[in-house]
Motif scaffolding. Structure first.
Motif, mmCIF file in Angstrom:
data_model
loop_
_atom_site.group_PDB
_atom_site.id
_atom_site.type_symbol
_atom_site.label_atom_id
_atom_site.label_comp_id
_atom_site.label_asym_id
_atom_site.label_seq_id
_atom_site.Cartn_x
_atom_site.Cartn_y
_atom_site.Cartn_z
ATOM 1 N N SER A 80 12.022 10.518 15.473
ATOM 2 C CA SER A 80 12.698 9.229 15.337
ATOM 3 C C SER A 80 11.928 8.131 16.063
ATOM 4 N N THR A 81 10.969 8.508 16.867
ATOM 5 C CA THR A 81 10.164 7.526 17.586
ATOM 6 C C THR A 81 9.320 6.743 16.592
ATOM 7 N N HIS A 82 9.372 5.434 16.710
ATOM 8 C CA HIS A 82 8.494 4.597 15.900
ATOM 9 C C HIS A 82 8.178 3.330 16.688
ATOM 10 N N ILE A 83 7.143 2.636 16.265
ATOM 11 C CA ILE A 83 6.741 1.407 16.937
ATOM 12 C C ILE A 83 6.447 0.338 15.904
ATOM 13 N N ALA A 84 6.547 -0.902 16.331
ATOM 14 C CA ALA A 84 6.131 -2.035 15.514
ATOM 15 C C ALA A 84 4.964 -2.690 16.239
ATOM 16 N N ILE A 85 3.879 -2.924 15.503
ATOM 17 C CA ILE A 85 2.698 -3.534 16.110
ATOM 18 C C ILE A 85 2.241 -4.733 15.289
ATOM 19 N N ALA A 86 1.601 -5.657 15.974
ATOM 20 C CA ALA A 86 0.981 -6.795 15.319
ATOM 21 C C ALA A 86 -0.417 -6.399 14.868
ATOM 22 N N THR A 87 -0.883 -7.033 13.810
ATOM 23 C CA THR A 87 -2.264 -6.856 13.376
ATOM 24 C C THR A 87 -2.857 -8.207 13.025
ATOM 25 N N VAL A 88 -4.159 -8.321 13.185
ATOM 26 C CA VAL A 88 -4.864 -9.532 12.765
ATOM 27 C C VAL A 88 -5.281 -9.410 11.303
ATOM 28 N N LEU A 89 -5.113 -8.225 10.734
ATOM 29 C CA LEU A 89 -5.484 -7.990 9.339
ATOM 30 C C LEU A 89 -4.422 -8.550 8.401
ATOM 31 N N ASP A 90 -4.788 -8.734 7.146
ATOM 32 C CA ASP A 90 -3.790 -9.169 6.172
ATOM 33 C C ASP A 90 -3.180 -7.950 5.473
ATOM 34 N N HIS A 91 -2.183 -8.213 4.658
ATOM 35 C CA HIS A 91 -1.436 -7.156 3.978
ATOM 36 C C HIS A 91 -2.364 -6.245 3.183
ATOM 37 N N ALA A 92 -3.263 -6.829 2.414
ATOM 38 C CA ALA A 92 -4.165 -6.039 1.566
ATOM 39 C C ALA A 92 -5.066 -5.132 2.406
ATOM 40 N N ASP A 93 -5.546 -5.635 3.541
ATOM 41 C CA ASP A 93 -6.403 -4.816 4.417
ATOM 42 C C ASP A 93 -5.637 -3.610 4.954
ATOM 43 N N VAL A 94 -4.397 -3.821 5.368
ATOM 44 C CA VAL A 94 -3.582 -2.715 5.891
ATOM 45 C C VAL A 94 -3.355 -1.675 4.796
ATOM 46 N N MET A 95 -3.067 -2.136 3.599
ATOM 47 C CA MET A 95 -2.836 -1.207 2.493
ATOM 48 C C MET A 95 -4.112 -0.435 2.141
ATOM 49 N N ARG A 96 -5.273 -1.077 2.240
ATOM 50 C CA ARG A 96 -6.542 -0.379 1.992
ATOM 51 C C ARG A 96 -6.769 0.724 3.022
ATOM 52 N N ILE A 97 -6.440 0.441 4.269
ATOM 53 C CA ILE A 97 -6.588 1.454 5.319
ATOM 54 C C ILE A 97 -5.665 2.635 5.031
ATOM 55 N N ALA A 98 -4.416 2.351 4.674
ATOM 56 C CA ALA A 98 -3.457 3.418 4.353
ATOM 57 C C ALA A 98 -3.977 4.268 3.200
ATOM 58 N N LEU A 99 -4.473 3.631 2.164
ATOM 59 C CA LEU A 99 -5.009 4.356 0.999
ATOM 60 C C LEU A 99 -6.199 5.217 1.416
ATOM 61 N N ARG A 100 -7.104 4.645 2.196
ATOM 62 C CA ARG A 100 -8.290 5.380 2.659
ATOM 63 C C ARG A 100 -7.895 6.627 3.445
ATOM 64 N N GLU A 101 -6.860 6.508 4.290
ATOM 65 C CA GLU A 101 -6.422 7.615 5.132
ATOM 66 C C GLU A 101 -5.510 8.590 4.403
ATOM 67 N N GLY A 102 -5.002 8.184 3.226
ATOM 68 C CA GLY A 102 -4.074 9.045 2.486
ATOM 69 C C GLY A 102 -2.680 9.045 3.088
ATOM 70 N N TRP A 103 -2.304 7.937 3.753
ATOM 71 C CA TRP A 103 -0.996 7.833 4.412
ATOM 72 C C TRP A 103 -0.089 6.912 3.602
ATOM 73 N N PRO A 104 1.188 7.266 3.442
ATOM 74 C CA PRO A 104 2.116 6.393 2.719
ATOM 75 C C PRO A 104 2.267 5.041 3.426
ATOM 76 N N ALA A 105 2.364 3.992 2.624
ATOM 77 C CA ALA A 105 2.589 2.648 3.166
ATOM 78 C C ALA A 105 3.257 1.796 2.097
ATOM 79 N N LYS A 106 4.183 0.953 2.541
ATOM 80 C CA LYS A 106 4.831 0.018 1.623
ATOM 81 C C LYS A 106 5.414 -1.138 2.416
ATOM 82 N N TYR A 107 5.584 -2.259 1.736
ATOM 83 C CA TYR A 107 6.197 -3.437 2.347
ATOM 84 C C TYR A 107 7.709 -3.296 2.289
ATOM 85 N N ARG A 108 8.366 -3.649 3.395
ATOM 86 C CA ARG A 108 9.832 -3.653 3.445
ATOM 87 C C ARG A 108 10.292 -4.899 4.189
#
Length: 158
Positions: A80-108
């Motif tokens: 149940s532990t989770h964190i919220a972090i700031a990034t200097v990257l934009d939405h598309a960059d974060v999604m590219r990283i998720a895709l590269r790593e094979g990790w689920p990601a979506k906007y909510r």
């Protein structure tokens, strides 16, 4: 203010590297708790950090004048532990990283107040990543006064 948090990962070094990329920070070994622990520094003015322990490593109190220690237990995967972090990257960059790593990601959109990118580290640990726009929404809407007002509108006492 939270200065640092810890999370568990199957591949701590890899996870630390991705978190450092999202933060524009630095990842380094963190041997005080485990042989395969890593720490990520945001390299900000607060010393913000995320400690990444191998899955199954837990902290345990030690009697007397000694620091807590990390001990290995069987891993359970989800938390149940989770964190919220700031990034200097934009939405598309974060999604590219998720895709590269094979990790689920979506906007909510949380409660209609602020947006996050749900990035599921290794598919099991939630990191809510916030771009500059999302951070502004969070700061504008997340306060105890707003929370209490919402509870009152739901007829719930604090």
């Amino acid at each position: 203010m939270i200065f640092h948090v810890s999370i568990a990962a199957v591949e701590p070094r890899r996870v630390a590297g991705v978190l450092a990329e999202l933060w524009g920070g630095t990842a380094a070994p963190f041997p005080p708790v485990s042989d395969d622990g890593w720490i990520v520094f945001a390299d900000d003015d607060r010393g913000s950090a995320i400690e990444v322990y191998p899955e199954g490593v837990v902290l345990r109190e030690v009697d007397g004048d000694a620091d807590a220690v990390g001990i290995k237990l069987p891993g359970i995967g989800l938390t149940s532990t989770h964190i919220a972090i700031a990034t200097v990257l934009d939405h598309a960059d974060v999604m590219r990283i998720a895709l590269r790593e094979g990790w689920p990601a979506k906007y909510r959109k949380r409660g209609g107040v602020f947006g996050v990118i749900e990035l599921w580290i290794e598919g099991s640990v939630l990191v809510e990543v916030m771009t500059a726009e999302m951070q502004a929404e969070y700061r504008a809407g997340m306060s105890s006064a707003n929370w209490l007002q919402m509870l009152a509108s739901m007829r719930m006492a604090a």
